[in-house]
Design a protein around this motif. Structure first.
Motif: not given
Length: 399
Positions: A189-212
Motif C-alpha cells: 500500500a505504501a508503494r502504491a500510494a502517491r507520496w508528496r513531501i513538503a520541504l520547509d528548507v532548501d538545504n542539501p543533505l550533507v556538507g556545510a549547509r547540510g542536515a548535520a
C-alpha cells in the motif's frame, strides 16, 4: 469578481509561532476587518502554513475534517499519541512528521541525536494507509532526528543492512555501516500510494549547509556527532543511489534533502516520492488559487516579515497567488523590510504588532488582540478615502 456580490476579504496568514495558530490569526484579522466594513463585505478565513510545523492544523481548519489519532513512538521510542488528517473524500492524508519525531516531545530528557529515529512517522503513515489513503502529503520540520528516513522506511518493511547482511542500529548511529538495502518487504500500500513531501528548507543533505552541520546542534549534536551524522547520511545516499542505479550526487546535492534530518532521501529513493516547497503543497491542498480568485483584499502575515518571507514562505505564496490588482496587506510581529522592499514585493501595506518597546512576553500574550487592531487599521488605511471595492494600492506603507 462578480460586481453584484459584496467585496470579499480573505485572511490567509501563517501561524505567529509562540503566540497563536494560523487559524487564530486569521479569525483575529477578520474581526479587525469587520470593525471597518461590518456587513458591507464578505469574509473568508484561509489559514496557511509553509509545510513545516503548523501545517496539520492549517489544513484541518480548511478541510473541516476531524483530526485522527494513533499511538506512535517519539524519536526516542517512547509511546505518544500522534495526529494526522484525511481530506473530505478520504483519499488524501496529511501527515506532519513532527507529530511523531518532533523535538518538543523529547525535550524533557537529554537529547540523543545519534539514537533518535523516525519509526514513529512510519506508524502515522501506516495508520493513514489503513484508513484508505491513496495519497500521502508528508510535511517536514521541527524534527529531533537525522536518520535519513531509515526509521520511517523500516517501519514500512524496508531493511538497511551492514556488510554481514544484518540490520544496522536505528537512528543516525548506524547509517555509516549500511552497505545495502532490502526493499522487498515494503508494504504494498505504501508503494502504491502517491507520496508528496513538503520541504520547509532548501538545504542539501550533507556538507556545510547540510542536515548535520546546520540543524544537528539544535538536536543536541556535538561537533563529533555532526561529523558522524554527516558521514552517515553521505553513506546512505551512496547506497541508495547505487540501489537505484544513479549517481550519488543526485541525492547528495539535491536542495531540500537536508530538511528534518534527511527524511526525504529514503522516501524518494525507495517510494518515488515527489518533493516540493511546502507552501506549494499547502496551496494545492487548500485550493488557495480558488479561494483568492474573487478577493477584493487579502490579509496575510507571520511572526516576522523579512527577506526570508519572500523566499517561499506563506507571505510569498499569497503574493504570488493573489490576482493582479488585488491588494495584499501583511501583518507581522515585526517588519524588517523597508517601504521600498515592500513596494518591490507587491505588498500594499505592512504593519507591525510591536508599537513600542514592549516586552516580548507582552507581545506574545496579546498577539490576537494586536492582530485584530492592526487589521482594523490596515483596512481603514486601504479603504480611505475610496469606498470598497478596494482599488489596488501602488504605494505601500511599511509602518
Amino acid at each position: 469578481m462578480d460586481s453584484r456580490a459584496l467585496p470579499l476579504i480573505v485572511a490567509a496568514p501563517d501561524s505567529f509561532k509562540g503566540s497563536c495558530s494560523a487559524e487564530e490569526a486569521a479569525e483575529a484579522m477578520l474581526r479587525g476587518a469587520r470593525q471597518v466594513f461590518g456587513e458591507r463585505a464578505e469574509y473568508r478565513s484561509a489559514p496557511l502554513a509553509d509545510g513545516g510545523e503548523g501545517t496539520l492544523d492549517a489544513l484541518l481548519a480548511v478541510w473541516g475534517t476531524p483530526e485522527r489519532s494513533v499511538e506512535v513512538r517519539d524519536a526516542l521510542g517512547r509511546p505518544r499519541s500522534g495526529r494526522y488528517a484525511l481530506s473530505v473524500d478520504g483519499r488524501t492524508a496529511l501527515i506532519e512528521s513532527a507529530e511523531a519525531n518532533g523535538l518538543p516531545w523529547v525535550a524533557d530528557v537529554a537529547l540523543r541525536p545519534l539514537d533518535a529515529d523516525t519509526r514513529g512517522v512510519g506508524a502515522l503513515v501506516s495508520a493513514a494507509l489503513r484508513d484508505g489513503a491513496e495519497e500521502l502529503l508528508l510535511c517536514l520540520g521541527g524534527s529531533a532526528t537525522s536518520d535519513g528516513g531509515t526509521g520511517l522506511l523500516s517501519a514500512l518493511g524496508a531493511r538497511f543492512l551492514d556488510a554481514d547482511g544484518e540490520p544496522v542500529a536505528p537512528g543516525a548511529a548506524g547509517l555509516a555501516r549500511i552497505t545495502s538495502v532490502d526493499a522487498s518487504g515494503i508494504d504494498p500500500a505504501a508503494r502504491a500510494a502517491r507520496w508528496r513531501i513538503a520541504l520547509d528548507v532548501d538545504n542539501p543533505l550533507v556538507g556545510a549547509r547540510g542536515a548535520a552541520e546546520v540543524f544537528g546542534p539544535q538536536k543536541g549534536a556535538s561537533p563529533e556527532d555532526v561529523r558522524v551524522i554527516d558521514a552517515g547520511l553521505g553513506q546512505l545516499a551512496r547506497v541508495l543511489a547505487a540501489h537505484r542505479g544513479i549517481e550519488p550526487e543526485a541525492y547528495l546535492d539535491r536542495p531540500g534533502f537536508g530538511a528534518a534530518g534527511g527524511i526525504a532521501l529514503a522516501c524518494v529513493a525507495l517510494l518515488d516520492a515527489e518533493t516540493l516547497p511546502g507552501g506549494e503543497l499547502v496551496s494545492a491542498a487548500v485550493g488557495l488559487p480558488d479561494i483568492l480568485r474573487d478577493a477584493a483584499l487579502v490579509l496575510t502575515g507571520e511572526g516576522q516579515l523579512d527577506s526570508q518571507s519572500l523566499g517561499g514562505k506563506v507571505v510569498d505564496l499569497v503574493l504570488g497567488t493573489a490576482p493582479a490588482g488585488v491588494p495584499v496587506a501583511v501583518i507581522a510581529g515585526s517588519v524588517r523590510l523597508s517601504a521600498a522592499e515592500c513596494r518591490a514585493a507587491g505588498i500594499a501595506h505592512a504593519r507591525s504588532l510591536a508599537t513600542g518597546p514592549d516586552p516580548l512576553e507582552e507581545l506574545l500574550r496579546t498577539a490576537e488582540i494586536r492582530i485584530e487592531d492592526a487589521a482594523a487599521q490596515v483596512c481603514q488605511a486601504l479603504a480611505t478615502p475610496a469606498p470598497i471595492p478596494f482599488p489596488a494600492v501602488s504605494a505601500p506603507d511599511a509602518s
